[in-house]
Write a protein that holds these residues in place. Sequence first.
Motif, short mmCIF file in Angstrom:
data_model
loop_
_atom_site.label_atom_id
_atom_site.label_comp_id
_atom_site.label_asym_id
_atom_site.label_seq_id
_atom_site.Cartn_x
_atom_site.Cartn_y
_atom_site.Cartn_z
N GLN A 177 0.83 -1.21 0.00
CA GLN A 177 0.00 0.00 0.00
C GLN A 177 0.87 1.26 0.00
N LEU A 178 2.02 1.20 0.67
CA LEU A 178 2.93 2.35 0.63
C LEU A 178 3.48 2.52 -0.79
N ALA A 179 3.73 1.41 -1.46
CA ALA A 179 4.19 1.49 -2.86
C ALA A 179 3.09 2.08 -3.74
N ASP A 180 1.85 1.63 -3.55
CA ASP A 180 0.73 2.15 -4.34
C ASP A 180 0.51 3.64 -4.10
N ALA A 181 0.90 4.10 -2.92
CA ALA A 181 0.77 5.53 -2.58
C ALA A 181 1.97 6.34 -3.08
N GLY A 182 2.91 5.68 -3.75
CA GLY A 182 4.06 6.38 -4.31
C GLY A 182 5.16 6.67 -3.31
N LEU A 183 5.16 5.97 -2.17
CA LEU A 183 6.13 6.27 -1.12
C LEU A 183 7.38 5.39 -1.20
N ILE A 184 7.23 4.16 -1.67
CA ILE A 184 8.37 3.26 -1.80
C ILE A 184 8.31 2.58 -3.16
N GLU A 185 9.40 1.97 -3.56
CA GLU A 185 9.44 1.23 -4.81
C GLU A 185 9.01 -0.21 -4.58
N TRP A 186 8.57 -0.85 -5.66
CA TRP A 186 8.09 -2.21 -5.56
C TRP A 186 8.55 -3.01 -6.78
N PRO A 187 8.97 -4.27 -6.58
CA PRO A 187 9.44 -5.06 -7.72
C PRO A 187 8.32 -5.37 -8.70
N ASN A 188 8.63 -5.26 -9.99
CA ASN A 188 7.65 -5.53 -11.04
C ASN A 188 7.30 -7.02 -11.05
N ALA A 189 6.00 -7.31 -11.00
CA ALA A 189 5.54 -8.70 -10.89
C ALA A 189 5.94 -9.53 -12.10
N ASP A 190 5.86 -8.96 -13.29
CA ASP A 190 6.23 -9.71 -14.50
C ASP A 190 7.71 -10.04 -14.51
N ALA A 191 8.52 -9.08 -14.07
CA ALA A 191 9.97 -9.32 -14.01
C ALA A 191 10.30 -10.40 -12.98
N VAL A 192 9.59 -10.40 -11.87
CA VAL A 192 9.81 -11.42 -10.85
C VAL A 192 9.42 -12.79 -11.38
N ALA A 193 8.29 -12.86 -12.08
CA ALA A 193 7.84 -14.15 -12.63
C ALA A 193 8.85 -14.70 -13.63
N ALA A 194 9.44 -13.84 -14.44
CA ALA A 194 10.44 -14.28 -15.42
C ALA A 194 11.69 -14.81 -14.71
N GLN A 195 12.13 -14.11 -13.68
CA GLN A 195 13.31 -14.56 -12.94
C GLN A 195 13.03 -15.84 -12.16
N LEU A 196 11.80 -16.00 -11.72
CA LEU A 196 11.44 -17.20 -10.96
C LEU A 196 11.67 -18.46 -11.79
N LEU A 197 11.31 -18.42 -13.07
CA LEU A 197 11.52 -19.58 -13.95
C LEU A 197 13.00 -19.94 -14.04
N ILE A 198 13.85 -18.93 -14.03
CA ILE A 198 15.29 -19.16 -14.11
C ILE A 198 15.82 -19.79 -12.82
N PHE A 199 15.42 -19.23 -11.69
CA PHE A 199 15.94 -19.72 -10.42
C PHE A 199 15.33 -21.04 -9.99
N GLN A 200 14.19 -21.41 -10.58
CA GLN A 200 13.64 -22.73 -10.31
C GLN A 200 14.49 -23.83 -10.93
N GLN A 201 15.27 -23.46 -11.93
CA GLN A 201 16.17 -24.42 -12.58
C GLN A 201 17.47 -24.58 -11.82
N ALA A 202 17.95 -23.49 -11.25
CA ALA A 202 19.21 -23.53 -10.50
C ALA A 202 19.18 -22.45 -9.43
N LEU A 203 19.27 -22.85 -8.19
CA LEU A 203 19.20 -21.91 -7.08
C LEU A 203 20.60 -21.41 -6.72
N PRO A 204 20.77 -20.11 -6.53
CA PRO A 204 22.09 -19.58 -6.14
C PRO A 204 22.52 -20.10 -4.77
#
Length: 268
Positions: A177-204
């Motif tokens: 809600q703070l992000a929606d109010a323009g107070l903090i930044e928030w990770p882009n959901a689509d970008a997170v979903a794309a990275q999730l597919l990569i890290f599901q193959q190999a975890l750091p």
Amino acid sequence: MKSLLVLFLSLGLLSACSTTRPFTMDQLNTSITAKSQASRARFLILHYTALDQARSLHVLTEQAVSSHYLVGDDQPNTVYRLVDESRMALHAGVSSWKTHAQLNASSIGIEIVNLGYVETPTGRQYQAFPQQQIDTVITLIKDIVARHGIKPENILGHGEIAPQRKPDPGPLFPWKQLADAGLIEWPNADAVAAQLLIFQQALPDAVWFQTKLAEIGYATPKTGIWDQESKNVLIAFQCRYRQHTFDGIPDAESAALLEVITSKKKLP
């Protein structure tokens, strides 16, 4: 004759000195202001009190801890200013963020009346924040940020600046809600979903997680071993960005969030 002249001169000097008034504060010249200056407050730290409103007020005003503001859970929510913003409140304790330490001197603290959590056979159960109370907190944050120019990345929870000691404001505080109010930044959901597919193959490994958490600002061990201290730091991160599971386990979703957040910080 010469002695008389010296005597007259001395008397004249003494007379002049006796009529010179010492400086007083009403003579202070405030007509010129330096351009090179900034607010003392660089950080805004959010807490829950883990007490009811009456006890919260007592502790924050009568004991060795304080905050600039207390947001009540009454209706409408009373906002108490307990310490003037020009003065230091004792709310952060031993704390750090990035290269900054002992954040009491450079922060404004907001305590929120909330009972925190209770221990149950199935684990900790946290108390939710009423929406009206959150609306009040957001209004207060907007006002403080506007006056002090506090950056979005410096609006933090107590658990983030002291992850080995503190859990507040906990996993039910609605950071989005703070992000929606323009107070903090928030990770882009689509970008997170794309990275999730990569890290599901190999975890750091542990070093990667520790490095990424430290890059954001968390005081993180860099041992290469996933110890309890590292787990506590990841819990603080998850309580902000991945609230459905905050177990401190370095999984693919946490890795995806870390990658997107740190990659964004590298952009111009």
